[in-house]
Design a protein around this motif. Structure first.
Motif, PDB file in Angstrom:
ATOM      1  N   UNK A   1       6.690  16.166  -5.181  1.00 25.50           N
ATOM      2  CA  UNK A   1       5.735  15.219  -5.736  1.00 25.50           C
ATOM      3  C   UNK A   1       6.100  13.863  -5.148  1.00 25.50           C
ATOM      4  N   UNK A   2       5.378  13.456  -4.131  1.00 30.23           N
ATOM      5  CA  UNK A   2       5.715  12.210  -3.445  1.00 30.23           C
ATOM      6  C   UNK A   2       5.471  10.984  -4.330  1.00 30.23           C
TER       7      UNK A   2
ATOM      8  N   UNK B   1      10.050   8.055   0.442  1.00 27.78           N
ATOM      9  CA  UNK B   1      10.336   9.469   0.263  1.00 27.78           C
ATOM     10  C   UNK B   1       9.359  10.344   1.039  1.00 27.78           C
ATOM     11  N   UNK B   2       8.128   9.944   1.107  1.00 31.98           N
ATOM     12  CA  UNK B   2       7.107  10.779   1.742  1.00 31.98           C
ATOM     13  C   UNK B   2       7.318  10.941   3.238  1.00 31.98           C
ATOM     14  N   UNK B   3       8.208  10.155   3.812  1.00 27.64           N
ATOM     15  CA  UNK B   3       8.500  10.270   5.235  1.00 27.64           C
ATOM     16  C   UNK B   3       9.630  11.261   5.508  1.00 27.64           C
ATOM     17  N   UNK B   4      10.214  11.804   4.447  1.00 30.87           N
ATOM     18  CA  UNK B   4      11.359  12.688   4.583  1.00 30.87           C
ATOM     19  C   UNK B   4      10.965  14.154   4.435  1.00 30.87           C
TER      20      UNK B   4
ATOM     21  N   UNK C   1       8.701  10.766  -6.143  1.00 31.15           N
ATOM     22  CA  UNK C   1       9.906  10.794  -5.299  1.00 31.15           C
ATOM     23  C   UNK C   1      10.833  11.936  -5.690  1.00 31.15           C
ATOM     24  N   UNK C   2      10.255  13.100  -5.904  1.00 31.54           N
ATOM     25  CA  UNK C   2      11.029  14.225  -6.395  1.00 31.54           C
ATOM     26  C   UNK C   2      10.655  15.510  -5.653  1.00 31.54           C
ATOM     27  N   UNK C   3      11.674  16.317  -5.378  1.00 35.84           N
ATOM     28  CA  UNK C   3      11.467  17.649  -4.832  1.00 35.84           C
ATOM     29  C   UNK C   3      12.046  18.650  -5.832  1.00 35.84           C
TER      30      UNK C   3
END
Length: 123
Positions: A73-74, A29-32, A77-79
């Motif tokens: 919040x990486x 997720x942190x790569x998105x 895995x949530x925005x």
């Protein structure tokens, strides 16, 4: 590819607040770069807010600047999209979107999309 699931929509009155969440699964997720878009009936899907991979950079449309806040919040895995001082014109289906390749503000910049969550603001 990342799978996205939005939650937190609902029916509120003008001036109220809502917080939308978008849970991601799949690749890192942190790569998105992530974005929130919305689409009202009969209108084009428009970008509301976006956030870069680390969260260091954000973008807001003029219509929501000062009222909405995007965050991520990486570790979870949530925005999120915190929406304050909601107006009837904010009524729309809100979509979460992810992009592995670029941080952009147009629909075409994003490859992965959630199913959407309805936000309705009554006057």
């Amino acid at each position: 590819q990342v799978q996205l699931v939005e939650s937190g929509g609902g029916l509120v009155q003008a001036g109220d607040s809502l917080r939308l969440s978008c849970a991601a699964s799949g690749r890192t997720f942190s790569r998105y770069a992530m974005g929130w878009f919305r689409q009202a009936p009969g209108k084009e899907r428009e970008c509301v807010a976006t956030i870069s991979w680390s969260g260091a950079r954000t973008y807001y449309s003029d219509s929501v600047k000062g009222r909405f806040t995007i965050s991520r919040d990486n570790a979870k895995n949530t925005v999120y999209l915190q929406m304050n001082s909601l107006k009837p014109e904010d009524t729309a289906v809100y979509y979460c979107a992810g992009s592995l390749l670029r941080w952009g503000t147009t629909r075409g910049d994003y490859d992965d999309w959630g199913q959407g969550t309805q936000v309705t603001v009554s006057s």
